[in-house]
Design a protein around this motif. Structure first.
Motif, short mmCIF file in Angstrom:
data_model
loop_
_atom_site.label_atom_id
_atom_site.label_comp_id
_atom_site.label_asym_id
_atom_site.label_seq_id
_atom_site.Cartn_x
_atom_site.Cartn_y
_atom_site.Cartn_z
N TRP A 47 0.88 -1.16 0.00
CA TRP A 47 0.00 0.00 0.00
C TRP A 47 0.92 1.21 0.00
O TRP A 47 1.83 1.29 0.83
CB TRP A 47 -0.87 0.04 1.25
CG TRP A 47 -1.88 -1.07 1.33
CD1 TRP A 47 -1.85 -2.13 2.18
CD2 TRP A 47 -3.06 -1.20 0.56
NE1 TRP A 47 -2.95 -2.92 1.97
CE2 TRP A 47 -3.72 -2.37 0.98
CE3 TRP A 47 -3.64 -0.45 -0.47
CZ2 TRP A 47 -4.91 -2.81 0.43
CZ3 TRP A 47 -4.83 -0.89 -1.01
CH2 TRP A 47 -5.45 -2.05 -0.58
N GLN A 48 0.72 2.11 -0.93
CA GLN A 48 1.51 3.33 -1.00
C GLN A 48 0.54 4.50 -0.78
O GLN A 48 -0.26 4.81 -1.66
CB GLN A 48 2.25 3.44 -2.34
CG GLN A 48 3.25 2.31 -2.49
CD GLN A 48 4.19 2.50 -3.66
OE1 GLN A 48 4.55 3.62 -4.00
NE2 GLN A 48 4.60 1.40 -4.26
N VAL A 49 0.61 5.09 0.40
CA VAL A 49 -0.29 6.17 0.80
C VAL A 49 0.39 7.49 0.51
O VAL A 49 1.39 7.83 1.14
CB VAL A 49 -0.66 6.07 2.29
CG1 VAL A 49 -1.61 7.20 2.68
CG2 VAL A 49 -1.24 4.70 2.62
N LEU A 50 -0.15 8.24 -0.44
CA LEU A 50 0.45 9.52 -0.80
C LEU A 50 -0.26 10.69 -0.16
O LEU A 50 0.35 11.72 0.08
CB LEU A 50 0.47 9.67 -2.33
CG LEU A 50 1.55 8.81 -2.96
CD1 LEU A 50 1.03 7.45 -3.34
CD2 LEU A 50 2.14 9.50 -4.15
N GLU A 51 -1.55 10.54 0.13
CA GLU A 51 -2.33 11.62 0.73
C GLU A 51 -3.26 11.06 1.80
O GLU A 51 -3.82 9.97 1.64
CB GLU A 51 -3.19 12.34 -0.32
CG GLU A 51 -2.42 13.02 -1.43
CD GLU A 51 -1.78 14.34 -1.04
OE1 GLU A 51 -2.09 14.86 0.05
OE2 GLU A 51 -0.99 14.85 -1.84
N ALA A 52 -3.42 11.80 2.88
CA ALA A 52 -4.39 11.48 3.93
C ALA A 52 -5.25 12.72 4.12
O ALA A 52 -4.74 13.81 4.35
CB ALA A 52 -3.68 11.12 5.23
N ILE A 53 -6.54 12.54 4.00
CA ILE A 53 -7.48 13.66 4.06
C ILE A 53 -8.21 13.64 5.41
O ILE A 53 -8.66 12.59 5.86
CB ILE A 53 -8.48 13.59 2.90
CG1 ILE A 53 -7.73 13.73 1.57
CG2 ILE A 53 -9.56 14.66 3.04
CD1 ILE A 53 -8.60 13.61 0.36
#
Length: 163
Positions: A47-53
């Motif tokens: 899992w590559q998480v680039l943004e967290a909102i």
């Protein structure tokens, strides 16, 4: 190897930006619950998480639950997704639990199952605790809710540059 096994993630990579967003949101709403969505990709069994909102200015945060400002979250997710070479996808959720409670509730299970059913890779679900230091625990969520805890790596060096 079955399709499910070949899709089984080995770890979660958080961009520094995504990790900082989760930290800031958690601390801003302490001691209340808060949360948000995770945008990125399932790539190379990671899992590559680039943004967290965050949940938005109209979110409702209490000591035991929170509710998203859906129009804000949908708007911001759409805007951010288009800023990348490969548009980001909704890959999961994160939320803060009070104290050191680091298991999913029945409501969390229902939400996680719904998100896991959306893709062949399942979903990513992360719990955040402040007990007393910041702790982020990531889980792969298959549709059968056989939660698998995953190691978390924070930094941009391992994120695929093509994304």
């Amino acid at each position: 190897m079955t399709t499910t096994e070949s899709c089984r993630p080995t770890e979660v990579l958080f961009s520094r930006r995504a990790h900082a967003a989760i930290c800031a949101e958690t601390l801003e709403h302490h001691p209340l619950e808060t949360g948000g969505i995770l945008l990125g990709h399932f790539h190379q069994q990671r899992w590559q998480v680039l943004e967290a909102i965050d949940p938005g200015p109209g979110a409702r945060c209490t000591a035991t639950t929170f509710e998203y400002d859906r129009s804000y979250v949908n708007h911001l997710a759409s805007k951010l997704a288009r800023q990348y070479r490969q548009p980001l996808q909704l890959i999961g959720l994160w939320h803060r639990h009070p104290g050191s409670f680091d298991r999913f509730s029945g409501e969390d299970d229902r939400t996680n199952r719904r998100f896991a059913a959306m893709t062949p890779h399942g979903a990513l679900s992360c719990l955040v605790n402040l007990d007393p230091v910041f702790r982020l625990t990531a889980y792969h969520v298959p549709e059968d809710l056989g939660y698998q805890r995953l190691p978390v790596i924070v930094g941009d060096a391992l994120i695929d540059g093509d994304l």
